[in-house]
Design a protein around this motif. Structure first.
Motif, PDB file in Angstrom:
ATOM      1  N   TRP A  57       0.892  -1.083  -0.539  1.00 54.14           N
ATOM      2  CA  TRP A  57       0.125   0.155  -0.082  1.00 54.14           C
ATOM      3  C   TRP A  57       1.384   0.974  -0.444  1.00 54.14           C
ATOM      4  CZ3 TRP A  57      -3.666  -0.719   4.740  1.00 54.14           C
ATOM      5  CH2 TRP A  57      -5.025  -1.587   4.285  1.00 54.14           C
ATOM      6  N   ILE A  58       0.440   2.356  -0.732  1.00 51.56           N
ATOM      7  CA  ILE A  58       1.331   3.960  -0.675  1.00 51.56           C
ATOM      8  C   ILE A  58       0.320   4.444  -0.438  1.00 51.56           C
ATOM      9  CG2 ILE A  58       2.725   5.085  -2.432  1.00 51.56           C
ATOM     10  CD1 ILE A  58       3.045   2.660  -4.129  1.00 51.56           C
ATOM     11  N   ILE A  59       0.246   5.222   0.719  1.00 52.15           N
ATOM     12  CA  ILE A  59      -0.142   6.356   1.113  1.00 52.15           C
ATOM     13  C   ILE A  59      -0.499   7.348   0.327  1.00 52.15           C
ATOM     14  CG2 ILE A  59      -1.133   7.370   3.127  1.00 52.15           C
ATOM     15  CD1 ILE A  59      -1.582   4.240   3.251  1.00 52.15           C
ATOM     16  N   THR A  60      -1.125   8.076  -0.213  1.00 53.44           N
ATOM     17  CA  THR A  60      -0.463   9.127  -0.957  1.00 53.44           C
ATOM     18  C   THR A  60      -1.659  10.908  -0.165  1.00 53.44           C
ATOM     19  OG1 THR A  60      -3.129   8.667  -3.004  1.00 53.44           O
ATOM     20  CG2 THR A  60      -1.223   7.637  -3.447  1.00 53.44           C
ATOM     21  N   GLN A  79       4.310   7.337   2.852  1.00 51.59           N
ATOM     22  CA  GLN A  79       5.116   5.973   3.610  1.00 51.59           C
ATOM     23  C   GLN A  79       4.235   4.835   2.706  1.00 51.59           C
ATOM     24  OE1 GLN A  79       3.197   6.453   7.757  1.00 51.59           O
ATOM     25  NE2 GLN A  79       5.357   5.740   8.187  1.00 51.59           N
ATOM     26  N   ALA A  80       4.554   3.776   2.737  1.00 51.78           N
ATOM     27  CA  ALA A  80       4.221   2.854   1.814  1.00 51.78           C
ATOM     28  C   ALA A  80       3.946   1.678   3.117  1.00 51.78           C
ATOM     29  CB  ALA A  80       5.464   2.773   0.942  1.00 51.78           C
ATOM     30  N   VAL A  81       3.797   0.018   2.942  1.00 56.85           N
ATOM     31  CA  VAL A  81       3.732  -0.903   3.638  1.00 56.85           C
ATOM     32  C   VAL A  81       2.978  -1.999   3.418  1.00 56.85           C
ATOM     33  CG1 VAL A  81       3.257   0.574   5.800  1.00 56.85           C
ATOM     34  CG2 VAL A  81       1.404  -0.402   4.313  1.00 56.85           C
ATOM     35  N   GLY A  95      -7.981  10.910   9.919  1.00 58.11           N
ATOM     36  CA  GLY A  95      -7.789  12.018   9.704  1.00 58.11           C
ATOM     37  C   GLY A  95      -8.942  13.359   9.791  1.00 58.11           C
ATOM     38  N   GLU A  96      -8.687  13.793   8.608  1.00 54.99           N
ATOM     39  CA  GLU A  96      -9.420  14.777   8.838  1.00 54.99           C
ATOM     40  C   GLU A  96     -10.405  14.896   7.011  1.00 54.99           C
ATOM     41  OE1 GLU A  96      -8.832  18.495  11.056  1.00 54.99           O
ATOM     42  OE2 GLU A  96      -8.586  17.705  12.859  1.00 54.99           O
ATOM     43  N   THR A  97      -9.659  14.354   6.140  1.00 51.00           N
ATOM     44  CA  THR A  97      -9.326  13.954   4.971  1.00 51.00           C
ATOM     45  C   THR A  97     -10.134  12.994   4.708  1.00 51.00           C
ATOM     46  OG1 THR A  97      -7.764  14.517   5.098  1.00 51.00           O
ATOM     47  CG2 THR A  97      -8.801  16.433   4.729  1.00 51.00           C
ATOM     48  N   THR A  98      -9.968  12.561   3.414  1.00 53.44           N
ATOM     49  CA  THR A  98     -10.353  11.437   2.370  1.00 53.44           C
ATOM     50  C   THR A  98      -8.768  10.599   2.972  1.00 53.44           C
ATOM     51  OG1 THR A  98     -12.073  12.236   1.778  1.00 53.44           O
ATOM     52  CG2 THR A  98     -10.757  10.014   0.572  1.00 53.44           C
ATOM     53  N   LEU A  99      -8.992   9.064   3.452  1.00 55.21           N
ATOM     54  CA  LEU A  99      -7.459   8.823   2.821  1.00 55.21           C
ATOM     55  C   LEU A  99      -7.017   7.985   1.973  1.00 55.21           C
ATOM     56  CD1 LEU A  99      -5.065   7.247   3.734  1.00 55.21           C
ATOM     57  CD2 LEU A  99      -6.368   5.459   4.843  1.00 55.21           C
ATOM     58  N   ASN A 100      -6.664   8.229   0.962  1.00 53.63           N
ATOM     59  CA  ASN A 100      -6.019   7.712  -0.189  1.00 53.63           C
ATOM     60  C   ASN A 100      -5.202   6.803  -0.384  1.00 53.63           C
ATOM     61  OD1 ASN A 100      -8.832   9.591  -2.047  1.00 53.63           O
ATOM     62  ND2 ASN A 100      -7.442  10.653  -0.770  1.00 53.63           N
ATOM     63  N   VAL A 101      -5.182   5.797  -0.857  1.00 55.38           N
ATOM     64  CA  VAL A 101      -4.282   4.549  -0.766  1.00 55.38           C
ATOM     65  C   VAL A 101      -4.209   3.587  -2.327  1.00 55.38           C
ATOM     66  CG1 VAL A 101      -3.378   2.589   0.205  1.00 55.38           C
ATOM     67  CG2 VAL A 101      -4.979   4.160   1.351  1.00 55.38           C
TER      68      VAL A 101
END
Length: 109
Positions: A57-60, A79-81, A95-101
């Motif tokens: 996963w890459i968190i964009t 970050q990436a996992v 968070g306070e915004t949409t998480l994109n992965v």
């Protein structure tokens, strides 16, 4: 050169997860991995998941908490996992915004 990826909705959950498949075969017919992008709404989460494939996963953008192998990890954009096959993992948007992965997966040989 402008390449348009074939994105199609795979599914959406009532927990705030939306998954889009990215079809790379239009530009790489024998690509050895699969790719998707997904979003998790604020306070949303993905369901517990495990599968036979190795995954990255890459968190964009956004931030969240990953639960993996019984531990909690805070993740932020950039970050990436990576996940071993057949290990349960899930992510919650803290968070306070949409998480994109971006998710990349493949079967090990």
């Amino acid at each position: 050169m402008n390449i348009r990826l074939n994105n199609k909705a795979l599914f959406e959950t009532n927990t705030g997860l939306k998954v889009l498949e990215v079809d790379l075969t239009t530009i790489l017919p024998e690509v050895p991995f699969e790719l998707s992008q997904f979003t998790v709404a604020v306070d949303g989460h993905s369901p517990d998941e495990s599968h036979e494939e190795r995954e990255i996963w890459i968190i964009t953008s956004g931030s969240g908490q990953l639960k993996y192998k019984g531990a909690i990890y805070n993740l932020i954009a950039g970050q990436a996992v990576t996940f071993s096959p057949n290990i349960v993992h899930t992510i919650k948007n803290t968070g306070e915004t949409t998480l994109n992965v971006i998710s990349i997966w493949w079967k090990e040989q």
